[in-house]
Motif scaffolding. Structure first.
Motif, PDB file in Angstrom:
ATOM      1  N   SER A 167       0.833  -1.193   0.000  1.00  0.00           N
ATOM      2  CA  SER A 167       0.000   0.000   0.000  1.00  0.00           C
ATOM      3  C   SER A 167       0.873   1.250   0.000  1.00  0.00           C
ATOM      4  N   VAL A 168       0.250   2.408  -0.198  1.00  0.00           N
ATOM      5  CA  VAL A 168       1.004   3.658  -0.120  1.00  0.00           C
ATOM      6  C   VAL A 168       1.602   3.816   1.273  1.00  0.00           C
ATOM      7  N   ALA A 169       0.793   3.591   2.303  1.00  0.00           N
ATOM      8  CA  ALA A 169       1.299   3.730   3.675  1.00  0.00           C
ATOM      9  C   ALA A 169       2.390   2.704   3.970  1.00  0.00           C
ATOM     10  N   GLY A 170       2.189   1.476   3.499  1.00  0.00           N
ATOM     11  CA  GLY A 170       3.193   0.442   3.731  1.00  0.00           C
ATOM     12  C   GLY A 170       4.495   0.742   3.031  1.00  0.00           C
ATOM     13  N   ALA A 171       4.410   1.225   1.780  1.00  0.00           N
ATOM     14  CA  ALA A 171       5.612   1.572   1.039  1.00  0.00           C
ATOM     15  C   ALA A 171       6.368   2.711   1.714  1.00  0.00           C
ATOM     16  N   THR A 172       5.633   3.704   2.191  1.00  0.00           N
ATOM     17  CA  THR A 172       6.262   4.846   2.853  1.00  0.00           C
ATOM     18  C   THR A 172       6.983   4.410   4.116  1.00  0.00           C
ATOM     19  N   ALA A 173       6.351   3.556   4.912  1.00  0.00           N
ATOM     20  CA  ALA A 173       6.978   3.073   6.143  1.00  0.00           C
ATOM     21  C   ALA A 173       8.222   2.245   5.847  1.00  0.00           C
ATOM     22  N   GLN A 174       8.160   1.422   4.807  1.00  0.00           N
ATOM     23  CA  GLN A 174       9.315   0.599   4.454  1.00  0.00           C
ATOM     24  C   GLN A 174      10.499   1.469   4.041  1.00  0.00           C
ATOM     25  N   VAL A 175      10.235   2.475   3.220  1.00  0.00           N
ATOM     26  CA  VAL A 175      11.332   3.325   2.754  1.00  0.00           C
ATOM     27  C   VAL A 175      11.951   4.090   3.915  1.00  0.00           C
ATOM     28  N   LEU A 176      11.141   4.583   4.826  1.00  0.00           N
ATOM     29  CA  LEU A 176      11.684   5.302   5.979  1.00  0.00           C
ATOM     30  C   LEU A 176      12.568   4.388   6.825  1.00  0.00           C
ATOM     31  N   ALA A 177      12.141   3.147   7.010  1.00  0.00           N
ATOM     32  CA  ALA A 177      12.943   2.201   7.783  1.00  0.00           C
ATOM     33  C   ALA A 177      14.257   1.864   7.088  1.00  0.00           C
ATOM     34  N   LEU A 178      14.264   1.909   5.761  1.00  0.00           N
ATOM     35  CA  LEU A 178      15.464   1.564   5.003  1.00  0.00           C
ATOM     36  C   LEU A 178      16.410   2.744   4.815  1.00  0.00           C
ATOM     37  N   ALA A 179      16.025   3.900   5.328  1.00  0.00           N
ATOM     38  CA  ALA A 179      16.857   5.103   5.176  1.00  0.00           C
ATOM     39  C   ALA A 179      17.175   5.709   6.541  1.00  0.00           C
ATOM     40  N   PRO A 180      17.913   4.984   7.385  1.00  0.00           N
ATOM     41  CA  PRO A 180      18.160   5.500   8.738  1.00  0.00           C
ATOM     42  C   PRO A 180      19.158   6.647   8.797  1.00  0.00           C
ATOM     43  N   ARG A 181      20.018   6.784   7.760  1.00  0.00           N
ATOM     44  CA  ARG A 181      21.090   7.789   7.852  1.00  0.00           C
ATOM     45  C   ARG A 181      21.164   8.738   6.670  1.00  0.00           C
ATOM     46  N   PHE A 182      20.712   8.295   5.512  1.00  0.00           N
ATOM     47  CA  PHE A 182      20.886   9.082   4.301  1.00  0.00           C
ATOM     48  C   PHE A 182      19.541   9.316   3.615  1.00  0.00           C
ATOM     49  N   ARG A 183      19.565  10.198   2.606  1.00  0.00           N
ATOM     50  CA  ARG A 183      18.338  10.511   1.872  1.00  0.00           C
ATOM     51  C   ARG A 183      17.758   9.282   1.193  1.00  0.00           C
ATOM     52  N   LEU A 184      18.603   8.509   0.520  1.00  0.00           N
ATOM     53  CA  LEU A 184      18.128   7.334  -0.209  1.00  0.00           C
ATOM     54  C   LEU A 184      18.189   6.098   0.671  1.00  0.00           C
ATOM     55  N   PRO A 185      17.263   5.150   0.475  1.00  0.00           N
ATOM     56  CA  PRO A 185      17.309   3.913   1.255  1.00  0.00           C
ATOM     57  C   PRO A 185      18.583   3.128   0.980  1.00  0.00           C
ATOM     58  N   GLU A 186      18.992   2.346   1.969  1.00  0.00           N
ATOM     59  CA  GLU A 186      20.227   1.570   1.834  1.00  0.00           C
ATOM     60  C   GLU A 186      20.154   0.585   0.672  1.00  0.00           C
ATOM     61  N   THR A 187      18.968   0.115   0.345  1.00  0.00           N
ATOM     62  CA  THR A 187      18.807  -0.783  -0.801  1.00  0.00           C
ATOM     63  C   THR A 187      19.227  -0.092  -2.092  1.00  0.00           C
ATOM     64  N   THR A 188      18.754   1.121  -2.290  1.00  0.00           N
ATOM     65  CA  THR A 188      19.093   1.883  -3.492  1.00  0.00           C
ATOM     66  C   THR A 188      20.582   2.201  -3.524  1.00  0.00           C
ATOM     67  N   ARG A 189      21.130   2.599  -2.389  1.00  0.00           N
ATOM     68  CA  ARG A 189      22.556   2.939  -2.315  1.00  0.00           C
ATOM     69  C   ARG A 189      23.423   1.718  -2.638  1.00  0.00           C
ATOM     70  N   ALA A 190      23.026   0.550  -2.117  1.00  0.00           N
ATOM     71  CA  ALA A 190      23.818  -0.656  -2.359  1.00  0.00           C
ATOM     72  C   ALA A 190      23.758  -1.080  -3.823  1.00  0.00           C
ATOM     73  N   ALA A 191      22.575  -1.005  -4.426  1.00  0.00           N
ATOM     74  CA  ALA A 191      22.438  -1.400  -5.826  1.00  0.00           C
ATOM     75  C   ALA A 191      23.181  -0.425  -6.739  1.00  0.00           C
ATOM     76  N   ASP A 192      23.112   0.867  -6.417  1.00  0.00           N
ATOM     77  CA  ASP A 192      23.839   1.862  -7.203  1.00  0.00           C
ATOM     78  C   ASP A 192      25.344   1.614  -7.123  1.00  0.00           C
ATOM     79  N   HIS A 193      25.833   1.313  -5.939  1.00  0.00           N
ATOM     80  CA  HIS A 193      27.269   1.031  -5.775  1.00  0.00           C
ATOM     81  C   HIS A 193      27.673  -0.202  -6.573  1.00  0.00           C
ATOM     82  N   ALA A 194      26.834  -1.231  -6.559  1.00  0.00           N
ATOM     83  CA  ALA A 194      27.141  -2.453  -7.307  1.00  0.00           C
ATOM     84  C   ALA A 194      27.188  -2.174  -8.803  1.00  0.00           C
ATOM     85  N   CYS A 195      26.259  -1.353  -9.298  1.00  0.00           N
ATOM     86  CA  CYS A 195      26.267  -0.984 -10.720  1.00  0.00           C
ATOM     87  C   CYS A 195      27.535  -0.228 -11.084  1.00  0.00           C
TER      88      CYS A 195
END
Length: 221
Positions: free
Chosen positions: A184-212
């Motif tokens: 859901s919209v609310a579920g997606a928002t909560a997930q992204v906030l949990a995945l971004a404890p320190r930076f603007r982008l979630p750690e998932t995005t940062r890790a995939a970008d680094h791998a690329c």
């Protein structure tokens, strides 16, 4: 379908066929593993690198990753961008040894001009919960959220809420979150906030970008 679309008409027909399959209810229980997906281009956009990095949802430590090098599978057409990248991303997903519980796409889901962005498409094709995190606005009406971490405002399209503009850190630019599938919209928002404890982008995005980036650098050596 037996063949990947090669024309705009075929691609739009495929979106129309798959769109009714999108489920906007949250899948449970909470994910134990989350995957970031990203694609980078080289050689004047003639080649691409697709990366999928799986993280432990609790610790955000990497547990698996896969890389695919290939070519865009469709011309660049606004609203149909996912068709360029999905075959390579599916190939990378197939190479994983750990099946992720949630896909976090570098792009959009429901907040898309045809309400069927990359996160929707990948979610429906794989059956996995999926959401999109866009760095910039793609479509819909929105207002700037407050300046504190966790502040959010809705993205609406034709009067329907299709995502959220989320401030992941105090006084940094927000990101544009939308559900893709089994989310859901609310579920997606909560997930992204949990995945971004320190930076603007979630750690998932940062890790995939680094791998690329690492795969591209290796390829040009």
């Amino acid at each position: 379908m037996t063949a990947w679309p090669t024309t705009v008409a075929e691609a739009e027909a495929e979106q129309d066929r798959l769109r009714p399959l999108v489920d906007l209810t949250d899948a449970g229980p909470p994910p134990r593993t989350v995957a970031g997906l990203d694609v980078a281009y080289a050689d004047g956009d003639e080649r691409l690198v697709a990366a999928v990095v799986v993280l432990d949802a609790g610790t955000l430590a990497p547990v698996d990753q896969a890389i695919t090098i290939g070519r865009p599978a469709f011309p660049y057409v606004p609203g149909l961008f996912a068709f360029r990248e999905i075959p390579a991303l599916l190939d990378a997903l197939d190479r994983l040894t750990v099946r992720p519980d949630l896909l976090v796409c570098d792009g959009h889901g429901l907040a898309h001009p045809r309400r069927f962005g990359l996160a929707c498409h990948l979610g429906v094709l794989t059956g996995l919960p999926a959401l999109g995190v866009g760095k910039t606005h793609l479509t819909g009406d929105w207002t700037m959220p407050g300046e504190r971490r966790g502040d959010a405002s809705p993205i609406t399209l034709d009067g329907v809420t299709v995502g959220a503009v989320l401030r992941t850190q105090d006084r940094v630019r927000p990101v544009f979150v939308s559900p893709g599938h089994r989310c859901s919209v609310a579920g997606a928002t909560a997930q992204v906030l949990a995945l971004a404890p320190r930076f603007r982008l979630p750690e998932t995005t940062r890790a995939a970008d680094h791998a690329c980036r690492a795969a591209l650098a290796e390829r040009t050596r």
